[in-house]
Scaffold this active site. Structure first.
Site, PDB file in Angstrom:
ATOM      1  N   GLU A 118      17.509 -10.360  71.543  1.00  0.00           N
ATOM      2  CA  GLU A 118      18.722  -9.732  70.989  1.00  0.00           C
ATOM      3  C   GLU A 118      19.509  -8.986  72.055  1.00  0.00           C
ATOM      4  O   GLU A 118      18.931  -8.347  72.929  1.00  0.00           O
ATOM      5  CB  GLU A 118      18.276  -8.766  69.876  1.00  0.00           C
ATOM      6  CG  GLU A 118      19.407  -8.106  69.146  1.00  0.00           C
ATOM      7  CD  GLU A 118      18.918  -7.254  67.962  1.00  0.00           C
ATOM      8  OE1 GLU A 118      17.886  -7.576  67.351  1.00  0.00           O
ATOM      9  OE2 GLU A 118      19.591  -6.249  67.690  1.00  0.00           O
ATOM     10  N   GLU A 122      26.606  -1.483  69.914  1.00  0.00           N
ATOM     11  CA  GLU A 122      26.503  -0.718  68.671  1.00  0.00           C
ATOM     12  C   GLU A 122      27.336   0.545  68.760  1.00  0.00           C
ATOM     13  O   GLU A 122      27.328   1.238  69.776  1.00  0.00           O
ATOM     14  CB  GLU A 122      25.041  -0.323  68.397  1.00  0.00           C
ATOM     15  CG  GLU A 122      24.263  -1.430  67.728  1.00  0.00           C
ATOM     16  CD  GLU A 122      22.837  -1.009  67.419  1.00  0.00           C
ATOM     17  OE1 GLU A 122      22.376  -1.279  66.303  1.00  0.00           O
ATOM     18  OE2 GLU A 122      22.193  -0.416  68.295  1.00  0.00           O
ATOM     19  N   ARG A 201      26.575 -12.319  65.691  1.00  0.00           N
ATOM     20  CA  ARG A 201      26.541 -11.620  64.400  1.00  0.00           C
ATOM     21  C   ARG A 201      27.398 -10.362  64.436  1.00  0.00           C
ATOM     22  O   ARG A 201      27.410  -9.648  65.442  1.00  0.00           O
ATOM     23  CB  ARG A 201      25.103 -11.217  64.064  1.00  0.00           C
ATOM     24  CG  ARG A 201      24.174 -12.407  64.069  1.00  0.00           C
ATOM     25  CD  ARG A 201      22.733 -11.993  63.870  1.00  0.00           C
ATOM     26  NE  ARG A 201      21.900 -13.197  63.875  1.00  0.00           N
ATOM     27  CZ  ARG A 201      20.750 -13.329  63.221  1.00  0.00           C
ATOM     28  NH1 ARG A 201      20.281 -12.325  62.518  1.00  0.00           N
ATOM     29  NH2 ARG A 201      20.079 -14.451  63.267  1.00  0.00           N
ATOM     30  N   TRP A 205      26.397  -1.175  58.777  1.00  0.00           N
ATOM     31  CA  TRP A 205      25.343  -0.755  57.842  1.00  0.00           C
ATOM     32  C   TRP A 205      25.208   0.757  57.797  1.00  0.00           C
ATOM     33  O   TRP A 205      25.474   1.440  58.787  1.00  0.00           O
ATOM     34  CB  TRP A 205      24.006  -1.435  58.128  1.00  0.00           C
ATOM     35  CG  TRP A 205      23.322  -1.094  59.415  1.00  0.00           C
ATOM     36  CD1 TRP A 205      23.775  -1.407  60.660  1.00  0.00           C
ATOM     37  CD2 TRP A 205      22.076  -0.401  59.582  1.00  0.00           C
ATOM     38  NE1 TRP A 205      22.866  -0.964  61.588  1.00  0.00           N
ATOM     39  CE2 TRP A 205      21.817  -0.349  60.966  1.00  0.00           C
ATOM     40  CE3 TRP A 205      21.139   0.163  58.704  1.00  0.00           C
ATOM     41  CZ2 TRP A 205      20.679   0.266  61.502  1.00  0.00           C
ATOM     42  CZ3 TRP A 205      20.003   0.757  59.238  1.00  0.00           C
ATOM     43  CH2 TRP A 205      19.782   0.806  60.609  1.00  0.00           C
ATOM     44  N   THR A 216      15.899   7.350  61.947  1.00  0.00           N
ATOM     45  CA  THR A 216      17.074   6.468  61.880  1.00  0.00           C
ATOM     46  C   THR A 216      18.310   7.272  61.503  1.00  0.00           C
ATOM     47  O   THR A 216      19.382   7.113  62.091  1.00  0.00           O
ATOM     48  CB  THR A 216      16.834   5.349  60.837  1.00  0.00           C
ATOM     49  OG1 THR A 216      15.612   4.694  61.145  1.00  0.00           O
ATOM     50  CG2 THR A 216      17.972   4.349  60.818  1.00  0.00           C
TER      51      THR A 216
END
Ligand SMILES: *[C@@H]1O[C@H](CO)[C@@H](O)[C@H](O)[C@H]1NC(C)=O
Ligand SMILES: *[C@@H]1O[C@H](CO)[C@@H](O)[C@H](O)[C@H]1NC(C)=O
Ligand SMILES: *[C@@H]1O[C@H](CO)[C@@H](O)[C@H](O)[C@H]1NC(C)=O
Ligand SMILES: *[C@@H]1O[C@H](CO)[C@@H](O)[C@H](O)[C@H]1NC(C)=O
Ligand SMILES: *[C@@H]1O[C@H](CO)[C@@H](O)[C@H](O)[C@H]1NC(C)=O
Length: 276
Positions: A118, A122, A201, A205, A216
């Protein structure tokens, strides 16, 4: 060869691939069906409904407006995502993106392979003047290696985020400036180096949803305030260049090494045109 020929053939071949759940097959464990290759370079303006043979909405709804495709969180746990049906085996991915602002909201542009290599861009919504870069080898993160980069007004202006990926090195470019380089050897002697065919992609989210782990939520800059939404990421122009020009990629063993990838070439068979 005409630029559009590979794309036309890709379109013709996708329909049969679509019936299989090839994206859920991990070639480290299984024998997986061949992956359709982009095999060329192409640009898209994300200003109208996308060709669903090329781009698949894998969750939620995406709105297409004059200025780009909008990925929006309106309700709890919304997380619209889009991915290409094609794969590239090293190449360039150029995207022009406005991140979604807001604590707990994460926007992303990702290259990911079936065995979970990957490459990431971000944007963590509480910081509208930063972008993070990251990579994983076979799903294993190198969190200590997250890159933090300054970018002014990432939520209100489109910036050019370009990934340049070869067998030797991975580069992240921001508005024409090289901001990060990862050499093959630097990723644990290549073991963590992304090196298998990947699709493209896009997604948003609510990483800061109260149901997520504390770590997180903290990384995402706090708990999402759904009342204060909606939160929108916009993707405008996308350019993808596959450095191979075949029609499919096949894993020939379970090593996950770039050396194990077979590129299935086009065999021109003019006699079969019209029958597919
Ligand atoms: C598109 O995404 C849906 C939902 O994840 C999946 O069921 C379908 O197989 C995908 N289509 C292709 C062509 O990959
Ligand atoms: C292989 O499959 C097993 C069982 O499904 C799973 O636990 C394991 O994580 C898989 N390994 C890889 C590398 O995908
Ligand atoms: C989208 O952008 C392309 C390229 O700029 C243009 O040709 C096309 O007309 C636009 N479509 C819409 C619906 O605005
Ligand atoms: C946002 O990220 C940039 C780049 O890492 C950093 O310089 C800046 O201090 C961050 N701002 C906030 C509010 O955290
Ligand atoms: C975006 O950045 C890449 C990498 O620097 C560059 O090659 C490309 O020309 C840029 N795109 C535009 C539209 O300026």
């Amino acid at each position: 060869m005409s630029l559009f020929l590979p794309l036309a053939l890709l379109l013709a071949s996708i329909a049969s691939v679509g019936a299989q759940t090839f994206t859920t097959c991990n070639p480290l464990n299984k024998t997986c069906p061949p992956e359709p290759a982009l095999g060329t370079h192409h640009s898209w303006t994300f200003n109208e409904t996308l060709n669903d043979k090329i781009w698949n909405v894998t969750n939620g709804d995406i709105q297409h407006t004059d200025h780009g495709s909008e990925f929006t969180i309106k309700e709890k746990l919304d997380s619209p995502t889009l991915q290409s049906n094609f794969y590239i085996f090293f190449g360039v991915v150029e995207t022009h993106v406005k991140m979604a602002p807001g604590a707990g909201i994460v926007s992303s542009v990702v290259l990911q392979s079936a065995d979970l290599d990957e490459i990431d861009w971000e944007w963590v919504g509480y910081n509208t003047s930063g972008v993070e870069t990251n990579y994983y080898g076979k799903g294993i993160p190198e969190y200590t290696n997250t890159g933090n980069h300054h970018v002014e007004n990432a939520d209100t202006e489109f910036h050019n985020y370009t990934t340049h990926w070869t067998q030797e090195k991975l580069e992240w470019w921001l508005d024409g400036h090289l901001i990060r380089t990862l050499k093959y050897d630097e990723a644990k002697g290549g073991q963590r180096y992304p090196q298998t065919p990947s699709n493209v992609r896009f997604g948003i989210w609510p990483a800061g949803d109260p149901g997520n782990p504390k770590g997180t939520i903290e990384w995402a800059g706090g708990v999402v305030d759904y009342e204060a939404g909606p939160y929108t990421m916009v993707v405008q122009d996308v350019r993808v260049h596959d450095f191979h020009s075949g029609k499919q990629y096949v894993y020939t063993d379970n090593s996950g090494s770039f050396e194990s990838i077979k590129v299935v070439e086009y065999v021109p068979r003019s006699s079969s045109v019209g029958h597919c």
